[in-house]
Design a protein around this motif. Sequence first.
Motif, mmCIF file in Angstrom:
data_model
loop_
_atom_site.group_PDB
_atom_site.id
_atom_site.type_symbol
_atom_site.label_atom_id
_atom_site.label_comp_id
_atom_site.label_asym_id
_atom_site.label_seq_id
_atom_site.Cartn_x
_atom_site.Cartn_y
_atom_site.Cartn_z
ATOM 1 N N TRP A 30 0.953 -1.359 -0.182
ATOM 2 C CA TRP A 30 0.012 0.184 0.076
ATOM 3 C C TRP A 30 0.913 1.193 -0.023
ATOM 4 O O TRP A 30 0.160 2.206 -0.228
ATOM 5 N N GLY A 31 2.090 1.043 0.255
ATOM 6 C CA GLY A 31 2.941 2.650 0.212
ATOM 7 C C GLY A 31 3.211 3.040 1.468
ATOM 8 O O GLY A 31 2.857 2.695 2.507
ATOM 9 N N LEU A 32 3.797 4.125 1.423
ATOM 10 C CA LEU A 32 4.462 4.723 2.702
ATOM 11 C C LEU A 32 3.046 5.534 3.322
ATOM 12 O O LEU A 32 3.380 5.483 4.788
ATOM 13 N N ASP A 33 2.146 5.707 2.886
ATOM 14 C CA ASP A 33 1.164 6.399 3.430
ATOM 15 C C ASP A 33 -0.089 5.011 4.148
ATOM 16 O O ASP A 33 -0.991 5.431 4.628
ATOM 17 N N SER A 34 0.358 4.226 4.054
ATOM 18 C CA SER A 34 -0.713 3.048 4.719
ATOM 19 C C SER A 34 -0.506 2.853 6.197
ATOM 20 O O SER A 34 0.427 3.337 6.920
ATOM 21 N N ASP A 35 -1.757 2.580 6.572
ATOM 22 C CA ASP A 35 -1.955 2.543 8.194
ATOM 23 C C ASP A 35 -1.990 1.216 8.633
ATOM 24 O O ASP A 35 -2.363 0.053 8.057
ATOM 25 N N ILE A 36 -1.992 0.987 9.946
ATOM 26 C CA ILE A 36 -2.228 -0.105 10.857
ATOM 27 C C ILE A 36 -3.118 0.420 12.099
ATOM 28 O O ILE A 36 -3.275 1.636 11.934
ATOM 29 N N ARG A 37 -3.408 -0.529 12.918
ATOM 30 C CA ARG A 37 -4.256 -0.260 13.996
ATOM 31 C C ARG A 37 -3.394 -0.740 15.275
ATOM 32 O O ARG A 37 -2.957 -1.618 15.057
ATOM 33 N N VAL A 38 -3.288 0.001 16.010
ATOM 34 C CA VAL A 38 -2.455 -0.100 17.239
ATOM 35 C C VAL A 38 -3.176 -1.141 18.318
ATOM 36 O O VAL A 38 -4.439 -0.604 18.688
ATOM 37 N N GLY A 39 -2.555 -2.214 18.595
ATOM 38 C CA GLY A 39 -3.193 -3.162 19.696
ATOM 39 C C GLY A 39 -4.477 -4.116 19.318
ATOM 40 O O GLY A 39 -4.316 -5.235 19.658
ATOM 41 N N SER A 40 -5.229 -3.537 18.390
ATOM 42 C CA SER A 40 -6.261 -4.484 18.134
ATOM 43 C C SER A 40 -7.049 -3.850 16.845
ATOM 44 O O SER A 40 -6.559 -2.844 16.374
ATOM 45 N N SER A 41 -8.025 -4.660 16.232
ATOM 46 C CA SER A 41 -8.582 -4.412 15.042
ATOM 47 C C SER A 41 -9.423 -2.866 15.371
ATOM 48 O O SER A 41 -9.864 -2.447 14.498
ATOM 49 N N LYS A 42 -9.669 -2.435 16.725
ATOM 50 C CA LYS A 42 -10.329 -1.186 16.874
ATOM 51 C C LYS A 42 -9.574 -0.120 17.449
ATOM 52 O O LYS A 42 -9.934 0.949 18.065
ATOM 53 N N GLY A 43 -8.159 -0.360 17.406
ATOM 54 C CA GLY A 43 -7.015 0.603 17.940
ATOM 55 C C GLY A 43 -7.182 1.819 17.403
ATOM 56 O O GLY A 43 -7.558 1.620 15.809
ATOM 57 N N ARG A 44 -6.492 2.911 17.692
ATOM 58 C CA ARG A 44 -6.058 3.879 16.833
ATOM 59 C C ARG A 44 -5.544 3.480 15.559
ATOM 60 O O ARG A 44 -4.572 2.763 15.489
ATOM 61 N N ARG A 45 -5.597 4.464 14.591
ATOM 62 C CA ARG A 45 -4.865 4.115 13.379
ATOM 63 C C ARG A 45 -3.522 5.135 13.473
ATOM 64 O O ARG A 45 -3.269 5.956 13.928
ATOM 65 N N THR A 46 -2.226 4.405 12.681
ATOM 66 C CA THR A 46 -1.300 5.263 12.855
ATOM 67 C C THR A 46 -0.387 4.339 11.523
ATOM 68 O O THR A 46 -0.461 3.423 10.893
ATOM 69 N N SER A 47 0.561 5.283 11.098
ATOM 70 C CA SER A 47 1.519 4.893 10.054
ATOM 71 C C SER A 47 2.162 3.487 10.201
ATOM 72 O O SER A 47 2.866 3.508 11.227
ATOM 73 N N VAL A 48 2.187 2.520 9.149
ATOM 74 C CA VAL A 48 2.903 1.556 9.658
ATOM 75 C C VAL A 48 4.270 1.748 9.273
ATOM 76 O O VAL A 48 5.026 1.062 10.104
ATOM 77 N N LEU A 49 4.852 2.426 8.609
ATOM 78 C CA LEU A 49 6.042 2.590 8.301
ATOM 79 C C LEU A 49 6.627 3.315 9.801
ATOM 80 O O LEU A 49 7.887 2.679 10.216
ATOM 81 N N ASN A 50 5.978 4.327 10.482
ATOM 82 C CA ASN A 50 6.453 4.918 11.579
ATOM 83 C C ASN A 50 6.455 3.928 12.705
ATOM 84 O O ASN A 50 7.538 3.944 13.423
ATOM 85 N N TRP A 51 5.469 2.741 12.681
ATOM 86 C CA TRP A 51 5.319 2.228 13.684
ATOM 87 C C TRP A 51 6.900 1.151 13.735
ATOM 88 O O TRP A 51 7.382 0.987 14.806
ATOM 89 N N LEU A 52 6.998 0.775 12.735
ATOM 90 C CA LEU A 52 8.099 -0.043 12.491
ATOM 91 C C LEU A 52 9.678 0.572 12.592
ATOM 92 O O LEU A 52 10.494 0.050 13.392
ATOM 93 N N CYS A 53 9.493 1.917 12.361
ATOM 94 C CA CYS A 53 10.868 2.648 12.437
ATOM 95 C C CYS A 53 10.963 3.190 13.788
ATOM 96 O O CYS A 53 12.171 3.527 14.229
ATOM 97 N N GLU A 54 9.787 3.197 14.663
ATOM 98 C CA GLU A 54 9.971 3.610 16.030
ATOM 99 C C GLU A 54 10.306 2.269 16.942
ATOM 100 O O GLU A 54 10.386 2.291 18.138
ATOM 101 N N ASN A 55 10.346 1.025 16.024
ATOM 102 C CA ASN A 55 10.761 -0.334 16.724
ATOM 103 C C ASN A 55 9.753 -0.735 17.753
ATOM 104 O O ASN A 55 9.772 -1.241 18.708
ATOM 105 N N GLN A 56 8.163 -0.379 17.375
ATOM 106 C CA GLN A 56 7.400 -0.903 18.286
ATOM 107 C C GLN A 56 6.865 -2.121 18.105
ATOM 108 O O GLN A 56 7.367 -2.829 17.302
ATOM 109 N N SER A 57 6.470 -2.668 19.130
ATOM 110 C CA SER A 57 6.000 -4.357 19.239
ATOM 111 C C SER A 57 4.926 -4.707 18.202
ATOM 112 O O SER A 57 3.968 -3.862 17.719
ATOM 113 N N CYS A 58 5.243 -5.563 17.509
ATOM 114 C CA CYS A 58 4.199 -6.186 16.446
ATOM 115 C C CYS A 58 3.982 -7.699 16.895
ATOM 116 O O CYS A 58 5.135 -8.554 16.749
#
Length: 329
Positions: A30-58
């Motif tokens: 989906w490219g750089l602007d794609s999102d995921i949800r934090v924690g669960s399918s109902k969590g807040r949206r955030t950038s998937v690239l930022n999430w990975l680059c902040e070394n957050q838990s997946c």
Amino acid sequence: IENCLRLYEPILLNSGEHSCWSMMHSFLGWGLDSDIRVGSSKGRRTSVLNWLCENQSCAGRRLFYVSKGRIKGREGPGYQGHAGQFLAMAAQTNAPRETAIRVQGQDFTIEELIMEEQLTCREPSELTFKLIGFAHYLDTDAKWKNDRSESWDFPRVIRAELAQTINGAACGGTHRIMGLTYAVKMRDAAEKPMEGQWWRAKKFVDDYYAYSLTLQNRDGSFSSDWFKRRGNWGGNDRKFQTTGHVLEWMVYAADEKQLHDEQIVRSVAYLTNLMVQHRYHDWEYGPKGHSVRALRLYHERVFGNDWKRPTQVVKRDKKSSSTNRSRKR
């Protein structure tokens, strides 16, 4: 194509359930602007690239770690499947080399990840994903040394890749061919001589492109046996996997005339119809990422721009609403 992509775009992964590997395939598709949800399918949206680059838990895993002051990417189930895989995906989505990566309280950038991948070049080993990253971010005349003081350049990487097999390589060899294709196209774009190992790589890619068309099935799918032989078995999941990967490479490799070739158009139609008809099917995340990218890349190359997403209000956390800013160590 647009209808198909609009059906799939709202389906977001979430950090509670999905691994780093799945997340990487999400932003590849989906490219750089794609999102995921934090924690669960109902969590807040955030950038998937930022999430990975902040070394957050997946799914309880973190992609990067620091060793002796150097940034390193973990490999294995749920992490990178191959050395240099994150860098390759960042390259294919045009992530800036200044993109910040924060690991264990230390600040790095993709630039420093490139240097790490250079230091860990080994022969013989799989250099496929490193080659994609290097070809995107480095001058094709670049030279470097690994951490054993061995001299490296693109011809050496290409020679090492050509010495290895296609059949039996990652995803049927599609990634190895993509790496060589990526390097050749970047060399050509720089208008530099296509001689020596560069010429070998170009001839190899051109020959495989022609050969791949002979393996296409009548319904437009590509062989269930990858590049070994023509095959039409395994049902929708297998054909989705092979067709998505092969078509992604062929759309990237094709010249303007080849993009309109009947066989390529038929494959695009097959993949699009398969995804629309089975839109409620639980496709595997890797094949889905590559299939989505194949369709987005085809749409971009043939129609001149990215597909138009439906207008909607997207609520994202404040941190991800701005571009991932670079940080200097």
